[in-house]
Scaffold this motif. Structure first.
Motif, PDB file in Angstrom:
ATOM      1  N   MET A  50      16.982  17.141  33.065  1.00 41.44           N
ATOM      2  CA  MET A  50      15.629  16.659  33.228  1.00 41.44           C
ATOM      3  C   MET A  50      14.741  17.439  32.263  1.00 41.44           C
ATOM      4  SD  MET A  50      13.266  16.593  36.679  1.00 41.44           S
ATOM      5  CE  MET A  50      13.973  15.126  37.349  1.00 41.44           C
ATOM      6  N   SER A  51      13.885  16.711  31.553  1.00 41.81           N
ATOM      7  CA  SER A  51      13.034  17.379  30.578  1.00 41.81           C
ATOM      8  C   SER A  51      12.000  18.261  31.276  1.00 41.81           C
ATOM      9  CB  SER A  51      12.330  16.342  29.700  1.00 41.81           C
ATOM     10  OG  SER A  51      11.390  15.613  30.459  1.00 41.81           O
ATOM     11  N   LYS A  52      11.510  19.229  30.522  1.00 42.94           N
ATOM     12  CA  LYS A  52      10.602  20.220  31.090  1.00 42.94           C
ATOM     13  C   LYS A  52       9.297  19.588  31.565  1.00 42.94           C
ATOM     14  CE  LYS A  52       8.624  24.713  30.083  1.00 42.94           C
ATOM     15  NZ  LYS A  52       8.518  25.805  29.140  1.00 42.94           N
ATOM     16  N   TRP A  53       8.736  18.684  30.768  1.00 40.31           N
ATOM     17  CA  TRP A  53       7.452  18.090  31.157  1.00 40.31           C
ATOM     18  C   TRP A  53       7.608  17.169  32.371  1.00 40.31           C
ATOM     19  CZ3 TRP A  53       6.528  12.900  31.348  1.00 40.31           C
ATOM     20  CH2 TRP A  53       7.403  12.070  30.661  1.00 40.31           C
ATOM     21  N   LEU A  54       8.747  16.486  32.475  1.00 43.70           N
ATOM     22  CA  LEU A  54       8.992  15.628  33.634  1.00 43.70           C
ATOM     23  C   LEU A  54       9.156  16.467  34.900  1.00 43.70           C
ATOM     24  CD1 LEU A  54       9.367  12.711  34.547  1.00 43.70           C
ATOM     25  CD2 LEU A  54      11.800  12.948  34.061  1.00 43.70           C
ATOM     26  N   LYS A  55       9.819  17.604  34.761  1.00 39.97           N
ATOM     27  CA  LYS A  55       9.984  18.509  35.895  1.00 39.97           C
ATOM     28  C   LYS A  55       8.625  19.056  36.329  1.00 39.97           C
ATOM     29  CE  LYS A  55      13.417  21.246  35.407  1.00 39.97           C
ATOM     30  NZ  LYS A  55      14.280  22.372  35.037  1.00 39.97           N
ATOM     31  N   GLN A  56       7.771  19.427  35.374  1.00 40.07           N
ATOM     32  CA  GLN A  56       6.445  19.937  35.710  1.00 40.07           C
ATOM     33  C   GLN A  56       5.595  18.860  36.380  1.00 40.07           C
ATOM     34  OE1 GLN A  56       5.030  21.433  31.962  1.00 40.07           O
ATOM     35  NE2 GLN A  56       6.017  23.418  32.233  1.00 40.07           N
ATOM     36  N   LEU A  57       5.704  17.617  35.913  1.00 38.60           N
ATOM     37  CA  LEU A  57       4.979  16.507  36.525  1.00 38.60           C
ATOM     38  C   LEU A  57       5.445  16.290  37.964  1.00 38.60           C
ATOM     39  CD1 LEU A  57       3.000  14.107  36.162  1.00 38.60           C
ATOM     40  CD2 LEU A  57       4.985  12.747  35.469  1.00 38.60           C
ATOM     41  N   LEU A  58       6.752  16.316  38.175  1.00 32.03           N
ATOM     42  CA  LEU A  58       7.312  16.150  39.511  1.00 32.03           C
ATOM     43  C   LEU A  58       6.815  17.235  40.457  1.00 32.03           C
ATOM     44  CD1 LEU A  58       9.395  14.796  41.454  1.00 32.03           C
ATOM     45  CD2 LEU A  58      11.049  16.427  40.563  1.00 32.03           C
ATOM     46  N   PHE A  59       6.869  18.496  40.005  1.00 30.31           N
ATOM     47  CA  PHE A  59       6.402  19.596  40.849  1.00 30.31           C
ATOM     48  C   PHE A  59       4.891  19.511  41.078  1.00 30.31           C
ATOM     49  CE2 PHE A  59      10.555  21.299  40.119  1.00 30.31           C
ATOM     50  CZ  PHE A  59      10.793  22.131  41.196  1.00 30.31           C
TER      51      PHE A  59
END
Length: 194
Positions: free
Chosen positions: A1-10
């Protein structure tokens, strides 16, 4: 999972937690900030929290909201566990590569010393390092030679073991390194001691 997608999810998950913790936050504010009727907060903001918290409480009671929060909590937990597993695997791979490097270094040192006679006395100062890497290898479930190796006529067995297994570990071929280490066991058992 890309970093920005993970940050968006969190980030989305964090925002969804706000209505879930609203009752606790409202109670704490009322008990600690707005409890004194003569205090500045109660004077400036009389009943200021009521409409805001009522709206958040109503949102938190929606069935779709609860489902979404539980669903995203599951995803966040899954992503976190996957990340921890990957980090653990990366750390283990680094440690195994480092162990391979130590194996190869010891192999080279023992080869230099084996040119002179006196095995195993000529590697007496290397014994703590040898013991240390063998203990580390056992922690990774690699087969390692026992004290029997010091009763062999020369150091060639130990040199080749360290060299072959170390090369595979350094190159990241951990399963092959384990098989290679096991393949040395019968040879050590068959060799006559001096």
């Amino acid at each position: 999972m890309s970093k920005w997608l993970k940050q968006l999810l969190f980030g989305i998950w964090g925002l969804l937690l706000i209505p879930a913790i609203t009752p606790i936050l409202e109670k704490w504010l009322e008990e600690n900030i707005f409890s004194d009727p003569n205090g500045m907060a109660a004077t400036v903001f009389p009943n200021a929290t009521a409409p805001f918290f009522d709206n958040l409480l109503a949102l938190g009671q929606q069935r779709w909201f609860k489902f979404t929060l539980i669903f995203l909590t599951g995803i966040v937990i899954g992503v976190s566990l996957e990340w921890l597993s990957r980090k653990s695997d990366e750390r283990k791979a680094f440690e195994l590569r480092s162990l391979g490097s130590k194996f190869r270094s010891l192999s080279d040192n023992i080869k230099i010393r084996s040119a002179s006679s006196g095995w195993p006395d000529n590697v007496r100062d290397l014994k703590p390092a040898i013991l240390s890497v063998l203990i580390s290898a056992k922690k990774f479930d690699l087969w390692v030679p026992n004290e029997h190796v010091y009763r062999l006529p020369d150091a060639s067995f130990l040199c080749e073991y360290f060299s072959c297994v170390g090369k595979l570990l350094e190159d990241g071929h951990f399963d092959e390194a384990n098989s290679e280490a096991l393949s040395w066991k019968p040879f050590l058992d068959q060799v006559k001691v001096s």
